[in-house]
Motif scaffolding. Sequence first.
Motif, PDB file in Angstrom:
ATOM      1  N   ALA A  25       0.145  -2.627   3.802  1.00 47.84           N
ATOM      2  CA  ALA A  25      -0.657  -1.964   2.778  1.00 47.84           C
ATOM      3  C   ALA A  25      -0.695  -0.479   3.113  1.00 47.84           C
ATOM      4  N   GLU A  26      -0.929   0.327   2.097  1.00 48.49           N
ATOM      5  CA  GLU A  26      -1.037   1.770   2.315  1.00 48.49           C
ATOM      6  C   GLU A  26      -2.059   2.031   3.414  1.00 48.49           C
ATOM      7  N   GLY A  27      -1.669   2.834   4.412  1.00 48.79           N
ATOM      8  CA  GLY A  27      -2.563   3.171   5.513  1.00 48.79           C
ATOM      9  C   GLY A  27      -2.404   2.306   6.750  1.00 48.79           C
ATOM     10  N   ASP A  28      -1.651   1.197   6.657  1.00 50.16           N
ATOM     11  CA  ASP A  28      -1.407   0.357   7.833  1.00 50.16           C
ATOM     12  C   ASP A  28      -0.557   1.118   8.853  1.00 50.16           C
ATOM     13  N   THR A  29      -0.883   0.975  10.130  1.00 47.02           N
ATOM     14  CA  THR A  29      -0.109   1.611  11.197  1.00 47.02           C
ATOM     15  C   THR A  29       1.187   0.843  11.416  1.00 47.02           C
ATOM     16  N   LEU A  30       2.318   1.561  11.400  1.00 42.52           N
ATOM     17  CA  LEU A  30       3.626   0.965  11.630  1.00 42.52           C
ATOM     18  C   LEU A  30       4.066   1.159  13.072  1.00 42.52           C
ATOM     19  N   VAL A  31       3.889   2.378  13.563  1.00 45.99           N
ATOM     20  CA  VAL A  31       4.364   2.787  14.888  1.00 45.99           C
ATOM     21  C   VAL A  31       3.343   3.772  15.446  1.00 45.99           C
TER      22      VAL A  31
END
Length: 71
Positions: A25-31
């Motif tokens: 979702a928008e704003g989720d941390t990927l890295v």
Amino acid sequence: MADEIRAEMVANVWKVVKAVGDEVAEGDTLVILESMKMEIPVVAESDGTITELAVAEGDVVQEGDLIATVE
């Protein structure tokens, strides 16, 4: 339309939080990047699925390098 997430600075890839195929979702941390002893989260700019993850833990990214693609 694919959304390319790119590095905004030179940094080390400290932790990879998501994997290819994960829904985000928008704003989720990927890295999480590390630069000058600061942790910098790289977040999804839109909802979607990670179709490409171009970094691994321990990599060094330069400004403008591709980190992930979200579709």
